[in-house]
Design a protein around this motif. Sequence first.
Motif, PDB file in Angstrom:
ATOM      1  N   THR A  70     -13.682   1.450  -5.154  1.00 30.51           N
ATOM      2  CA  THR A  70     -13.746   0.220  -5.936  1.00 30.51           C
ATOM      3  C   THR A  70     -14.187   0.443  -7.380  1.00 30.51           C
ATOM      4  OG1 THR A  70     -15.977  -0.159  -5.107  1.00 30.51           O
ATOM      5  CG2 THR A  70     -14.164  -1.212  -3.912  1.00 30.51           C
ATOM      6  N   LYS A  78       0.198  -1.345  -6.737  1.00 36.56           N
ATOM      7  CA  LYS A  78       0.147  -0.693  -5.423  1.00 36.56           C
ATOM      8  C   LYS A  78      -0.962   0.358  -5.370  1.00 36.56           C
ATOM      9  CE  LYS A  78       4.897  -1.239  -3.868  1.00 36.56           C
ATOM     10  NZ  LYS A  78       6.035  -0.561  -3.246  1.00 36.56           N
ATOM     11  N   GLU A 134      -3.153   6.499   0.584  1.00 31.94           N
ATOM     12  CA  GLU A 134      -4.229   5.966   1.417  1.00 31.94           C
ATOM     13  C   GLU A 134      -4.790   7.046   2.343  1.00 31.94           C
ATOM     14  OE1 GLU A 134      -5.091   2.038   4.155  1.00 31.94           O
ATOM     15  OE2 GLU A 134      -3.046   2.804   4.039  1.00 31.94           O
ATOM     16  N   LEU A 188       0.834  -1.205   0.000  1.00 35.04           N
ATOM     17  CA  LEU A 188       0.000   0.000   0.000  1.00 35.04           C
ATOM     18  C   LEU A 188       0.869   1.255   0.000  1.00 35.04           C
ATOM     19  CD1 LEU A 188      -2.678  -0.993   2.656  1.00 35.04           C
ATOM     20  CD2 LEU A 188      -2.828  -1.227   0.184  1.00 35.04           C
ATOM     21  N   GLU A 238      -8.641   8.517   2.134  1.00 31.85           N
ATOM     22  CA  GLU A 238      -9.532   8.487   3.301  1.00 31.85           C
ATOM     23  C   GLU A 238     -10.024   9.884   3.640  1.00 31.85           C
ATOM     24  OE1 GLU A 238      -7.234   6.445   6.257  1.00 31.85           O
ATOM     25  OE2 GLU A 238      -7.663   4.469   5.378  1.00 31.85           O
ATOM     26  N   ARG A 258      -8.449   0.132  -3.352  1.00 32.84           N
ATOM     27  CA  ARG A 258      -9.364  -0.897  -2.850  1.00 32.84           C
ATOM     28  C   ARG A 258      -9.440  -0.847  -1.331  1.00 32.84           C
ATOM     29  NH1 ARG A 258      -7.298  -4.993  -5.427  1.00 32.84           N
ATOM     30  NH2 ARG A 258      -5.924  -5.578  -3.733  1.00 32.84           N
ATOM     31  N   GLU A 259      -8.306  -0.634  -0.678  1.00 30.33           N
ATOM     32  CA  GLU A 259      -8.257  -0.567   0.784  1.00 30.33           C
ATOM     33  C   GLU A 259      -9.042   0.638   1.316  1.00 30.33           C
ATOM     34  OE1 GLU A 259      -7.318  -2.110   4.418  1.00 30.33           O
ATOM     35  OE2 GLU A 259      -6.806  -3.005   2.501  1.00 30.33           O
ATOM     36  N   ALA A 260      -9.053   1.735   0.578  1.00 28.25           N
ATOM     37  CA  ALA A 260      -9.759   2.954   0.993  1.00 28.25           C
ATOM     38  C   ALA A 260     -11.210   2.973   0.487  1.00 28.25           C
ATOM     39  CB  ALA A 260      -9.019   4.186   0.490  1.00 28.25           C
ATOM     40  N   ASN A 261     -11.725   1.831  -0.005  1.00 36.30           N
ATOM     41  CA  ASN A 261     -13.093   1.659  -0.501  1.00 36.30           C
ATOM     42  C   ASN A 261     -13.369   2.471  -1.767  1.00 36.30           C
ATOM     43  OD1 ASN A 261     -15.586   0.399  -0.467  1.00 36.30           O
ATOM     44  ND2 ASN A 261     -16.537   2.058   0.690  1.00 36.30           N
ATOM     45  N   LYS A 264       1.158   4.721   1.645  1.00 39.02           N
ATOM     46  CA  LYS A 264       0.627   5.385   2.842  1.00 39.02           C
ATOM     47  C   LYS A 264       0.058   6.773   2.552  1.00 39.02           C
ATOM     48  CE  LYS A 264       1.792   2.119   5.709  1.00 39.02           C
ATOM     49  NZ  LYS A 264       0.838   1.048   5.770  1.00 39.02           N
ATOM     50  N   ALA A 315      -4.305  -1.485  -5.127  1.00 40.25           N
ATOM     51  CA  ALA A 315      -4.493  -2.059  -3.793  1.00 40.25           C
ATOM     52  C   ALA A 315      -4.838  -0.979  -2.777  1.00 40.25           C
ATOM     53  CB  ALA A 315      -3.224  -2.811  -3.367  1.00 40.25           C
ATOM     54  N   THR A 316      -4.199   0.168  -2.897  1.00 41.63           N
ATOM     55  CA  THR A 316      -4.469   1.275  -1.984  1.00 41.63           C
ATOM     56  C   THR A 316      -5.884   1.804  -2.192  1.00 41.63           C
ATOM     57  OG1 THR A 316      -2.123   1.861  -2.054  1.00 41.63           O
ATOM     58  CG2 THR A 316      -3.631   3.502  -1.164  1.00 41.63           C
TER      59      THR A 316
END
Length: 170
Positions: A154, A143, A103, A98, A107, A149-152, A100, A146-147
Motif C-alpha cells: 500500500t 491494473k 500478484e 489484477l 506475494e 493493493r491486493e497483495a498488501n 496474476k 490494484a494488484t
Amino acid sequence: MDKSKRAKRMERHHARRKTPVLNLVSLMDIFTILVFFLLVSSSNVHQLPKKKDINLPTSTATKAPKETLIISVTQRSILVQGREVAILNNVMRDASPLIKGLEKELEFQASKSRVVKTPDGKIQGKAVTIMGDENIPYELLRKILATCREANYTKIAFAAMQKPASGENS
C-alpha cells in the motif's frame, strides 16, 4: 683530562642508542584498511536501477528514494526486481483487473519479509516503487496499482528523474 667511568658508560649508552625509525608497514596497513572502509561505506548511495527502455517522467522532488521492492514496466513486459512476471500484450488483453503473475510474485516477495503490525493490530502495508515509462497506458497503471493493493503493498512510490531546480545550470 681523563673521563670518569660514569661519563664513559653514558657515552657508550648514547652511542648504542639510535634514532627511532618510523614503522611504515603498520602505517600502510592502517591506511589500507581505512581506504577500504571508506570505499565500502561511501557506496551506500541509494539509486534506482537504470533501464534503457524506460523513459521516466521528470520531477522536482528532492527526497532520495528508499530501498523498496521495484516494479519496472518496460515497453513489452513487467519486471519485479529484474525478473519478468508478465508480458504487456497479455496483460492488456486480459479483462481481469489484477495481473496474476505480478500478484504471485508480490506475494512471494512478501513471504520473504517479516510481518509488521500497527499499534491497533492491523498488518502494515509494504512499500513498493513503480518504475514505468512516462507513456504507459492508464489502464495498465490501474491494473498494477490494484494488484499491489491486493497483495498488501500500500505504500506505493513512482520513480521519476529529478529535474534541476530553477536557477541551476546543468
